[in-house]
Design an enzyme around this catalytic site. Sequence first.
Site, PDB file in Angstrom:
ATOM      1  N   GLY A  49       0.767  -1.239   0.000  1.00 16.42           N
ATOM      2  CA  GLY A  49       0.000   0.000   0.000  1.00 16.42           C
ATOM      3  C   GLY A  49       0.798   1.289   0.000  1.00 16.42           C
ATOM      4  N   ASP A 107      -5.412   2.002  10.505  1.00 18.55           N
ATOM      5  CA  ASP A 107      -6.843   1.773  10.739  1.00 18.55           C
ATOM      6  C   ASP A 107      -6.992   1.356  12.204  1.00 18.55           C
ATOM      7  OD1 ASP A 107      -9.484   0.964  10.630  1.00 18.55           O
ATOM      8  OD2 ASP A 107      -9.264  -0.367   8.932  1.00 18.55           O
ATOM      9  N   LYS A 135      -7.258   6.580  10.329  1.00 19.86           N
ATOM     10  CA  LYS A 135      -8.664   6.462  10.754  1.00 19.86           C
ATOM     11  C   LYS A 135      -8.672   6.475  12.274  1.00 19.86           C
ATOM     12  CE  LYS A 135     -10.357   3.655   6.856  1.00 19.86           C
ATOM     13  NZ  LYS A 135     -10.781   2.297   6.462  1.00 19.86           N
ATOM     14  N   PHE A 156     -14.139   3.080   4.046  1.00 12.36           N
ATOM     15  CA  PHE A 156     -13.164   2.422   3.181  1.00 12.36           C
ATOM     16  C   PHE A 156     -12.729   3.335   2.028  1.00 12.36           C
ATOM     17  CE2 PHE A 156     -11.528  -0.586   0.081  1.00 12.36           C
ATOM     18  CZ  PHE A 156     -10.735  -1.366   0.903  1.00 12.36           C
TER      19      PHE A 156
HETATM   20  P1  IMP Z   1      -4.793  -1.951  10.608  1.00  8.48           P
HETATM   21  O1  IMP Z   1      -3.872  -3.046  11.044  1.00  8.48           O
HETATM   22  O2  IMP Z   1      -6.233  -2.219  10.984  1.00  8.48           O
HETATM   23  O3  IMP Z   1      -4.346  -0.574  11.076  1.00  8.48           O
HETATM   24  O4  IMP Z   1      -4.850  -1.950   9.033  1.00  8.48           O
HETATM   25  C1  IMP Z   1      -3.779  -1.559   8.298  1.00  8.48           C
HETATM   26  C2  IMP Z   1      -3.862  -2.099   6.881  1.00  8.48           C
HETATM   27  O5  IMP Z   1      -5.202  -2.401   6.464  1.00  8.48           O
HETATM   28  C3  IMP Z   1      -3.369  -1.044   5.938  1.00  8.48           C
HETATM   29  O6  IMP Z   1      -1.974  -1.101   5.765  1.00  8.48           O
HETATM   30  C4  IMP Z   1      -4.146  -1.351   4.671  1.00  8.48           C
HETATM   31  O7  IMP Z   1      -3.462  -2.308   3.908  1.00  8.48           O
HETATM   32  C5  IMP Z   1      -5.448  -1.950   5.159  1.00  8.48           C
HETATM   33  N1  IMP Z   1      -6.544  -0.951   5.181  1.00  8.48           N
HETATM   34  C6  IMP Z   1      -7.122  -0.363   6.250  1.00  8.48           C
HETATM   35  N2  IMP Z   1      -8.106   0.486   5.901  1.00  8.48           N
HETATM   36  C7  IMP Z   1      -8.146   0.462   4.546  1.00  8.48           C
HETATM   37  C8  IMP Z   1      -8.947   1.166   3.567  1.00  8.48           C
HETATM   38  O8  IMP Z   1      -9.830   2.004   3.870  1.00  8.48           O
HETATM   39  N3  IMP Z   1      -8.682   0.870   2.269  1.00  8.48           N
HETATM   40  C9  IMP Z   1      -7.726  -0.024   1.883  1.00  8.48           C
HETATM   41  N4  IMP Z   1      -6.961  -0.697   2.758  1.00  8.48           N
HETATM   42  C10 IMP Z   1      -7.166  -0.454   4.083  1.00  8.48           C
END
Ligand code: IMP
Length: 179
Positions: A49, A107, A135, A156
Site C-alpha cells: 500500500g 486503521d 482512521k 473504506f
Molecule cells: P490496521 O492493522 O487495521 O491498522 O490496518 C492496516 C492495513 O489495512 C493497511 O496497511 C491497509 O493495507 C489496510 N486498510 C485499512 N483500511 C483500509 C482502507 O480504507 N482501504 C484499503 N486498505 C485499508
Amino acid sequence: MNRDIRLLDKTFTPYLSADSILSRVDEIASQLRQDYRNEKVLFVGVLNGAFMFASDLMKSINFDLEISFVKVASYEGTASTGVVKDLIGLNNSLEGKHVVIIEDIVDTGRTADRIFEYLKEKNPMSIEMCTLLYKSDAFEGIEEPKYVGFKIPNKFVVGYGLDYDEAGRNLNEIYQLKE
Ligand code: IMP
C-alpha cells in the site's frame, strides 16, 4: 460532473485529489527534513500500500537517507481480518539509526503495533510512524502515528497505493466507498 468510478462490485467517489495529496506530502517531507536532518535515518515503507506515498515522500526529502521495504498483510476485502501475517524483507542493520515507518493507512493500528514490536527488537535509536491516512476513530492500538497526512473518517478508501481486493492501487487520487 459525476466522477464516480467502479472497481469490481463497488462504486467509489473522489475524496482526496492528486494535488491535495502531493501538497500534503511536501509538508510532511519538510517536517521530516527539520526533524531528521544530520541524523542517520532509515525509512521503512510497508508494501504494497505505501509504495506510492513512500516514493513521492522520498523524492521530496533532499538529504541522505536509507530506504527499505517490508511486507505484511492483514486485510481481505473491505473489512479487517485482524490477522497480521508475517513481516518480511528487512535486511538492514538498525543499530544507531532512527527508523521512520512509512504506511499508507493506519486503521485499527494492529499492523503498526506488530511492525513496531518487530523493529524494536533490532535496537534502533528511535522509531516513529509516518502514515498518509489515519482512521483515528477506528484506532485501538498502542503506537500512535507521529506524522499524519490526513485524519479520515472510518470509511473504506482506495487509490494512491490503497486497494480494494487488489484493484485501484494505481489511481493517483483517493476515492471513498459509496454506500
Ligand atoms: P490496521 O492493522 O487495521 O491498522 O490496518 C492496516 C492495513 O489495512 C493497511 O496497511 C491497509 O493495507 C489496510 N486498510 C485499512 N483500511 C483500509 C482502507 O480504507 N482501504 C484499503 N486498505 C485499508
